[in-house]
Design a protein around this motif. Structure first.
Motif, PDB file in Angstrom:
ATOM      1  N   PHE A   1       4.421   4.319  -9.188  1.00  0.00           N
ATOM      2  CA  PHE A   1       3.120   4.225  -9.828  1.00  0.00           C
ATOM      3  C   PHE A   1       2.176   3.564  -8.833  1.00  0.00           C
ATOM      4  CE2 PHE A   1       6.084   4.607 -13.233  1.00  0.00           C
ATOM      5  CZ  PHE A   1       5.408   5.256 -14.257  1.00  0.00           C
ATOM      6  N   VAL A   2       1.006   4.166  -8.662  1.00  0.00           N
ATOM      7  CA  VAL A   2       0.053   3.707  -7.663  1.00  0.00           C
ATOM      8  C   VAL A   2      -1.306   3.522  -8.324  1.00  0.00           C
ATOM      9  CG1 VAL A   2      -0.995   4.230  -5.420  1.00  0.00           C
ATOM     10  CG2 VAL A   2       1.300   5.104  -5.948  1.00  0.00           C
ATOM     11  N   SER A   3      -1.970   2.407  -8.013  1.00  0.00           N
ATOM     12  CA  SER A   3      -3.309   2.156  -8.555  1.00  0.00           C
ATOM     13  C   SER A   3      -4.351   2.974  -7.788  1.00  0.00           C
ATOM     14  CB  SER A   3      -3.656   0.668  -8.434  1.00  0.00           C
ATOM     15  OG  SER A   3      -3.868   0.330  -7.071  1.00  0.00           O
ATOM     16  N   ALA A   4      -5.565   3.024  -8.322  1.00  0.00           N
ATOM     17  CA  ALA A   4      -6.661   3.729  -7.651  1.00  0.00           C
ATOM     18  C   ALA A   4      -6.946   3.127  -6.279  1.00  0.00           C
ATOM     19  CB  ALA A   4      -7.919   3.677  -8.513  1.00  0.00           C
ATOM     20  N   GLU A   5      -6.576   1.866  -6.096  1.00  0.00           N
ATOM     21  CA  GLU A   5      -6.772   1.186  -4.811  1.00  0.00           C
ATOM     22  C   GLU A   5      -5.633   1.458  -3.827  1.00  0.00           C
ATOM     23  OE1 GLU A   5      -8.938  -0.082  -7.989  1.00  0.00           O
ATOM     24  OE2 GLU A   5      -6.821  -0.572  -7.865  1.00  0.00           O
ATOM     25  N   GLY A   6      -4.632   2.213  -4.253  1.00  0.00           N
ATOM     26  CA  GLY A   6      -3.524   2.564  -3.366  1.00  0.00           C
ATOM     27  C   GLY A   6      -2.392   1.549  -3.343  1.00  0.00           C
ATOM     28  N   ILE A   7      -2.328   0.666  -4.321  1.00  0.00           N
ATOM     29  CA  ILE A   7      -1.273  -0.357  -4.385  1.00  0.00           C
ATOM     30  C   ILE A   7      -0.144   0.137  -5.286  1.00  0.00           C
ATOM     31  CG2 ILE A   7      -0.722  -2.750  -5.018  1.00  0.00           C
ATOM     32  CD1 ILE A   7      -2.693  -2.506  -2.678  1.00  0.00           C
ATOM     33  N   LEU A   8       1.096   0.012  -4.805  1.00  0.00           N
ATOM     34  CA  LEU A   8       2.254   0.358  -5.626  1.00  0.00           C
ATOM     35  C   LEU A   8       2.387  -0.703  -6.724  1.00  0.00           C
ATOM     36  CD1 LEU A   8       4.645   1.327  -2.735  1.00  0.00           C
ATOM     37  CD2 LEU A   8       3.791   2.865  -4.499  1.00  0.00           C
ATOM     38  N   THR A   9       2.338  -0.251  -7.969  1.00  0.00           N
ATOM     39  CA  THR A   9       2.364  -1.187  -9.092  1.00  0.00           C
ATOM     40  C   THR A   9       3.691  -1.197  -9.840  1.00  0.00           C
ATOM     41  OG1 THR A   9       1.408   0.471 -10.576  1.00  0.00           O
ATOM     42  CG2 THR A   9      -0.131  -1.020  -9.446  1.00  0.00           C
ATOM     43  N   ARG A  10       4.484  -0.142  -9.684  1.00  0.00           N
ATOM     44  CA  ARG A  10       5.770  -0.044 -10.390  1.00  0.00           C
ATOM     45  C   ARG A  10       6.630   0.992  -9.694  1.00  0.00           C
ATOM     46  NH1 ARG A  10       5.909   2.224 -16.420  1.00  0.00           N
ATOM     47  NH2 ARG A  10       8.100   1.949 -16.872  1.00  0.00           N
ATOM     48  N   ILE A  11       7.934   0.732  -9.630  1.00  0.00           N
ATOM     49  CA  ILE A  11       8.876   1.659  -9.020  1.00  0.00           C
ATOM     50  C   ILE A  11      10.069   1.815  -9.957  1.00  0.00           C
ATOM     51  CG2 ILE A  11      10.411   2.104  -7.059  1.00  0.00           C
ATOM     52  CD1 ILE A  11       8.524   0.279  -5.374  1.00  0.00           C
ATOM     53  N   LEU A  12      10.417   3.064 -10.268  1.00  0.00           N
ATOM     54  CA  LEU A  12      11.577   3.365 -11.101  1.00  0.00           C
ATOM     55  C   LEU A  12      12.549   4.196 -10.277  1.00  0.00           C
ATOM     56  CD1 LEU A  12       9.681   4.454 -14.335  1.00  0.00           C
ATOM     57  CD2 LEU A  12      10.579   2.184 -13.785  1.00  0.00           C
ATOM     58  N   ILE A  13      13.846   3.876 -10.372  1.00  0.00           N
ATOM     59  CA  ILE A  13      14.864   4.574  -9.585  1.00  0.00           C
ATOM     60  C   ILE A  13      15.991   5.029 -10.493  1.00  0.00           C
ATOM     61  CG2 ILE A  13      16.479   4.375  -7.650  1.00  0.00           C
ATOM     62  CD1 ILE A  13      14.653   2.087  -6.604  1.00  0.00           C
ATOM     63  N   GLU A  14      16.414   6.290 -10.313  1.00  0.00           N
ATOM     64  CA  GLU A  14      17.482   6.945 -11.064  1.00  0.00           C
ATOM     65  C   GLU A  14      17.189   6.988 -12.550  1.00  0.00           C
ATOM     66  OE1 GLU A  14      21.642   7.138  -9.102  1.00  0.00           O
ATOM     67  OE2 GLU A  14      21.031   5.047  -9.132  1.00  0.00           O
ATOM     68  N   ASN A  15      17.984   6.342 -13.378  1.00  0.00           N
ATOM     69  CA  ASN A  15      17.801   6.369 -14.829  1.00  0.00           C
ATOM     70  C   ASN A  15      16.757   5.345 -15.231  1.00  0.00           C
ATOM     71  OD1 ASN A  15      19.954   8.289 -15.227  1.00  0.00           O
ATOM     72  ND2 ASN A  15      21.339   6.611 -14.729  1.00  0.00           N
TER      73      ASN A  15
ATOM     74  N   LEU B   1       0.854  -1.185   0.000  1.00  0.00           N
ATOM     75  CA  LEU B   1       0.000   0.000   0.000  1.00  0.00           C
ATOM     76  C   LEU B   1       0.886   1.230   0.000  1.00  0.00           C
ATOM     77  CD1 LEU B   1      -2.795  -0.832   2.601  1.00  0.00           C
ATOM     78  CD2 LEU B   1      -3.106  -0.377   0.164  1.00  0.00           C
ATOM     79  N   VAL B   2       0.494   2.254  -0.728  1.00  0.00           N
ATOM     80  CA  VAL B   2       1.251   3.499  -0.748  1.00  0.00           C
ATOM     81  C   VAL B   2       1.196   4.120   0.654  1.00  0.00           C
ATOM     82  CG1 VAL B   2      -0.708   4.961  -1.469  1.00  0.00           C
ATOM     83  CG2 VAL B   2       1.614   5.659  -2.019  1.00  0.00           C
ATOM     84  N   PRO B   3       2.299   4.660   1.145  1.00  0.00           N
ATOM     85  CA  PRO B   3       2.259   5.339   2.443  1.00  0.00           C
ATOM     86  C   PRO B   3       1.244   6.482   2.409  1.00  0.00           C
ATOM     87  CG  PRO B   3       4.531   4.952   1.792  1.00  0.00           C
ATOM     88  CD  PRO B   3       3.660   4.605   0.606  1.00  0.00           C
ATOM     89  N   SER B   4       0.598   6.708   3.522  1.00  0.00           N
ATOM     90  CA  SER B   4      -0.414   7.746   3.633  1.00  0.00           C
ATOM     91  C   SER B   4       0.240   9.104   3.888  1.00  0.00           C
ATOM     92  CB  SER B   4      -1.368   7.396   4.779  1.00  0.00           C
ATOM     93  OG  SER B   4      -2.328   8.404   4.928  1.00  0.00           O
ATOM     94  N   PHE B   5      -0.126  10.102   3.062  1.00  0.00           N
ATOM     95  CA  PHE B   5       0.364  11.465   3.268  1.00  0.00           C
ATOM     96  C   PHE B   5      -0.500  12.453   2.510  1.00  0.00           C
ATOM     97  CE2 PHE B   5       2.579  10.224  -0.600  1.00  0.00           C
ATOM     98  CZ  PHE B   5       2.537  11.364  -1.386  1.00  0.00           C
ATOM     99  N   SER B   6      -0.424  13.698   2.914  1.00  0.00           N
ATOM    100  CA  SER B   6      -1.052  14.825   2.231  1.00  0.00           C
ATOM    101  C   SER B   6      -0.027  15.935   2.136  1.00  0.00           C
ATOM    102  CB  SER B   6      -2.262  15.344   3.003  1.00  0.00           C
ATOM    103  OG  SER B   6      -3.300  14.414   2.997  1.00  0.00           O
ATOM    104  N   VAL B   7      -0.003  16.636   1.000  1.00  0.00           N
ATOM    105  CA  VAL B   7       0.910  17.756   0.814  1.00  0.00           C
ATOM    106  C   VAL B   7       0.201  18.867   0.046  1.00  0.00           C
ATOM    107  CG1 VAL B   7       3.060  16.422   0.852  1.00  0.00           C
ATOM    108  CG2 VAL B   7       1.858  16.752  -1.311  1.00  0.00           C
TER     109      VAL B   7
END
Length: 154
Positions: free
Chosen positions: A135-149, A28-34
């Motif tokens: 990348f996060v789905s509408a359900e709040g699940i992390l679906t993909r992570i890209l780092i640096e290049n 699940l994506v961490p909960s935050f507001s900004v």
């Protein structure tokens, strides 16, 4: 020594080298507001209100990889910003509005951004290395992570 520093990319010397990754695909994506700036207007972005595919980017205006990748991410944003439910936000890693706003103007970036003066939000996700894209789905699940290049379209 110089070679070692170049290989580190945009991580910091004082970064915690244990547990760089704090989340992974499937979590699940961490909960935050900004507070964010979108088209010159301030509003709130919150993970409690995901509406579709959401892309969260962490960056620094001093990072060479970020300077190279943010224009590509901007193209991705422009191509998808009208997709139903699509959201994207770029969050600075310990850089305030005084640095981020001129950078956005210089690079003609349209991605909504949040200038954070500390690493509080960033550290919900990782302890070192940028740029990072989640990348996060509408359900709040992390679906993909890209780092640096990375290649955003893959």
């Amino acid at each position: 020594m110089l070679l070692c520093l170049l290989m580190v990319g945009c991580s910091s010397i004082d970064d915690d080298k244990e547990g760089i990754e704090k989340v992974k695909v499937g979590d699940l994506v961490p909960s935050f507001s900004v507070e964010m700036v979108k088209d010159g207007v301030r509003s709130t972005f919150s993970t409690a209100h995901l509406t579709g595919e959401t892309v969260i980017v962490f960056f620094s205006v001093k990072c060479g990889d970020c300077k190279r990748e943010l224009p590509e991410l901007n193209e991705y944003y422009l191509a998808h910003k009208d997709d139903p439910g699509f959201q994207m936000i770029a969050i600075s890693r310990a850089e305030g509005e005084d640095l981020v706003a001129p950078f956005w103007e210089e690079y003609d970036l349209q991605i909504p951004y949040s200038a954070q003066t500390d690493r509080h939000i960033y550290e919900l996700f990782a302890s070192s290395v940028i740029p990072r894209v989640y990348f996060v789905s509408a359900e709040g699940i992390l679906t993909r992570i890209l780092i640096e290049n990375f290649d955003i379209e893959k």
